[in-house]
Design a protein around this motif. Sequence first.
Motif, mmCIF file in Angstrom:
data_model
loop_
_atom_site.group_PDB
_atom_site.id
_atom_site.type_symbol
_atom_site.label_atom_id
_atom_site.label_comp_id
_atom_site.label_asym_id
_atom_site.label_seq_id
_atom_site.Cartn_x
_atom_site.Cartn_y
_atom_site.Cartn_z
ATOM 1 N N PRO A 160 0.821 -1.206 0.000
ATOM 2 C CA PRO A 160 0.000 0.000 0.000
ATOM 3 C C PRO A 160 0.855 1.255 0.000
ATOM 4 N N ALA A 161 0.431 2.234 -0.776
ATOM 5 C CA ALA A 161 1.187 3.490 -0.860
ATOM 6 C C ALA A 161 1.115 4.222 0.477
ATOM 7 N N HIS A 162 2.235 4.773 0.883
ATOM 8 C CA HIS A 162 2.276 5.521 2.140
ATOM 9 C C HIS A 162 1.989 6.986 1.865
ATOM 10 N N PRO A 163 1.220 7.644 2.737
ATOM 11 C CA PRO A 163 0.902 9.061 2.505
ATOM 12 C C PRO A 163 2.127 9.965 2.435
ATOM 13 N N LEU A 164 3.247 9.551 3.019
ATOM 14 C CA LEU A 164 4.454 10.379 2.995
ATOM 15 C C LEU A 164 5.434 9.982 1.903
ATOM 16 N N ASP A 165 5.067 9.059 1.027
ATOM 17 C CA ASP A 165 5.932 8.732 -0.106
ATOM 18 C C ASP A 165 6.203 10.003 -0.919
ATOM 19 N N PRO A 166 7.458 10.293 -1.251
ATOM 20 C CA PRO A 166 7.765 11.571 -1.905
ATOM 21 C C PRO A 166 7.420 11.615 -3.387
ATOM 22 N N ALA A 174 -0.073 16.515 5.253
ATOM 23 C CA ALA A 174 -0.298 17.259 6.499
ATOM 24 C C ALA A 174 -1.248 16.507 7.420
ATOM 25 N N ALA A 175 -2.317 15.934 6.846
ATOM 26 C CA ALA A 175 -3.281 15.182 7.654
ATOM 27 C C ALA A 175 -2.632 13.951 8.273
ATOM 28 N N TRP A 176 -1.764 13.291 7.516
ATOM 29 C CA TRP A 176 -1.122 12.093 8.054
ATOM 30 C C TRP A 176 -0.146 12.438 9.167
ATOM 31 N N ARG A 177 0.589 13.522 9.016
ATOM 32 C CA ARG A 177 1.516 13.929 10.073
ATOM 33 C C ARG A 177 0.751 14.278 11.351
ATOM 34 N N LEU A 178 -0.388 14.921 11.209
ATOM 35 C CA LEU A 178 -1.211 15.228 12.372
ATOM 36 C C LEU A 178 -1.721 13.949 13.024
ATOM 37 N N TYR A 179 -2.100 12.979 12.190
ATOM 38 C CA TYR A 179 -2.563 11.690 12.693
ATOM 39 C C TYR A 179 -1.446 10.975 13.458
ATOM 40 N N GLU A 180 -0.227 11.027 12.934
ATOM 41 C CA GLU A 180 0.889 10.386 13.622
ATOM 42 C C GLU A 180 1.195 11.065 14.952
ATOM 43 N N GLU A 181 1.070 12.385 14.991
ATOM 44 C CA GLU A 181 1.302 13.095 16.251
ATOM 45 C C GLU A 181 0.273 12.683 17.304
ATOM 46 N N ARG A 182 -0.963 12.493 16.884
ATOM 47 C CA ARG A 182 -2.007 12.086 17.831
ATOM 48 C C ARG A 182 -1.774 10.674 18.344
ATOM 49 N N LEU A 183 -1.170 9.822 17.499
ATOM 50 C CA LEU A 183 -0.916 8.449 17.910
ATOM 51 C C LEU A 183 0.453 8.273 18.566
ATOM 52 N N GLY A 184 1.193 9.352 18.693
ATOM 53 C CA GLY A 184 2.548 9.240 19.218
ATOM 54 C C GLY A 184 2.613 8.643 20.606
ATOM 55 N N ASP A 185 1.673 9.002 21.458
ATOM 56 C CA ASP A 185 1.666 8.510 22.837
ATOM 57 C C ASP A 185 0.650 7.398 23.047
ATOM 58 N N ALA A 186 0.045 6.905 21.964
ATOM 59 C CA ALA A 186 -0.967 5.864 22.099
ATOM 60 C C ALA A 186 -0.311 4.522 22.393
ATOM 61 N N LEU A 213 -1.776 21.230 -10.441
ATOM 62 C CA LEU A 213 -1.918 22.032 -9.223
ATOM 63 C C LEU A 213 -2.934 21.404 -8.277
ATOM 64 N N LEU A 214 -4.014 20.861 -8.832
ATOM 65 C CA LEU A 214 -5.004 20.184 -7.997
ATOM 66 C C LEU A 214 -4.397 18.972 -7.310
ATOM 67 N N LEU A 215 -3.582 18.199 -8.060
ATOM 68 C CA LEU A 215 -2.912 17.037 -7.478
ATOM 69 C C LEU A 215 -1.920 17.460 -6.407
ATOM 70 N N LEU A 216 -1.186 18.544 -6.650
ATOM 71 C CA LEU A 216 -0.220 19.027 -5.662
ATOM 72 C C LEU A 216 -0.914 19.443 -4.375
ATOM 73 N N THR A 217 -2.038 20.150 -4.503
ATOM 74 C CA THR A 217 -2.782 20.563 -3.317
ATOM 75 C C THR A 217 -3.294 19.354 -2.543
ATOM 76 N N GLU A 218 -3.771 18.357 -3.259
ATOM 77 C CA GLU A 218 -4.276 17.145 -2.609
ATOM 78 C C GLU A 218 -3.160 16.394 -1.891
ATOM 79 N N VAL A 219 -2.002 16.283 -2.536
ATOM 80 C CA VAL A 219 -0.879 15.568 -1.926
ATOM 81 C C VAL A 219 -0.410 16.279 -0.663
ATOM 82 N N ARG A 220 -0.290 17.593 -0.722
ATOM 83 C CA ARG A 220 0.156 18.345 0.455
ATOM 84 C C ARG A 220 -0.845 18.215 1.592
ATOM 85 N N SER A 221 -2.132 18.270 1.285
ATOM 86 C CA SER A 221 -3.155 18.121 2.322
ATOM 87 C C SER A 221 -3.105 16.728 2.943
ATOM 88 N N ARG A 222 -2.905 15.712 2.098
ATOM 89 C CA ARG A 222 -2.836 14.350 2.608
ATOM 90 C C ARG A 222 -1.623 14.161 3.512
#
Length: 326
Positions: free
Chosen positions: A185-191, A298-310, A287-296
């Motif tokens: 599965p593709a990872h949201p942070l794949d460059p 950012a959302a994944w990094r926020l998700y990882e921060e929330r799970l950091g202490d889980a 540009l639409l794809l770039l905006t979507e990738v950046r949003s994805r």
Amino acid sequence: MSSVAVAEPRLVHHIPGRVRVHLPEWSRERPRDIESRLRQLRGVQGARADSVTGNVLVRFDPAATEGDAILSVLRGPSAASETSWKPPSEEGAHQPARPAVLREAHGSNGAIGRARIVVPGLDRDPDVARRVVERLQSQPEVKATANPLTGRVLVEWNRHTVDLEELLDVIAGVGLPPLPHEDAPAHPLDPEPLLQSSAETIGTAVGLGVLAARGMLGIRTPLVRSPIPVVAAGMIGVLHAFPAARVGLRNLLGPHAADMLFSAAGILSLTLASSPLGLIIGGAEALLLLTEVRSRRAAWRLYEERLGDAASAEPGAVIRLEPGER
């Protein structure tokens, strides 16, 4: 077979089950060949040769072999013949493939390494996650977290204590056999998606800039008088939409490289054909794809921060919930 080093190997670091040896002079033998010969020694569990530093890192079972046997192998085949050397047909000849890795920059001083390792079957069998994490965290100063959603294990380690290649050797072969037509599965942070969308956006902007500059200078003639760019742009669009051509090129070059090739050829042909409308449509899509990738991302990094202490959700783990938590 040629000897590995002319001068005597020097022991750099040695702990039970792990030894690092420096080879003062390297021969023409490739690092992978050195690793393969070392893995044929009884008790050797993994080996990594680095031609840049001249060091060889070897993991072994202290009950099956010892550092002197490894040094004998590194001195050359003649010395190695006196040790418990095994033919290629026996254990060590067929090493499991190393998993794919996504490296990340981490740590202000560079001492902490961080990577995401693909483990086949991690999303199918929770016990695989437990075994992988246990093996990784058995190494000194290593922290590992398995994520079945992405099929990857997030690993953080001290670069001065252990190498990433050594960690890959530790978990090689732990994953399940791949299913037919199974993809990681593709990872949201794949460059790759970020690089692809950024390159397409910049490319279309450059193409539009060239056409706009020619218009401002009053140049009305097309860049190329031949109809070939127009025909090429149309053919590229058709081929990209044709499944057989698109899938074949992706299998040959990889999905992101193939899409980049189509995009670059399309942008170039549209620019040479003096087609601002085509460039605008392509640029808007990129540009639409770039905006979507950046949003994805950012959302994944926020998700990882929330799970950091889980707490870990691996099999056998004990999770304690406070009142109000779920």
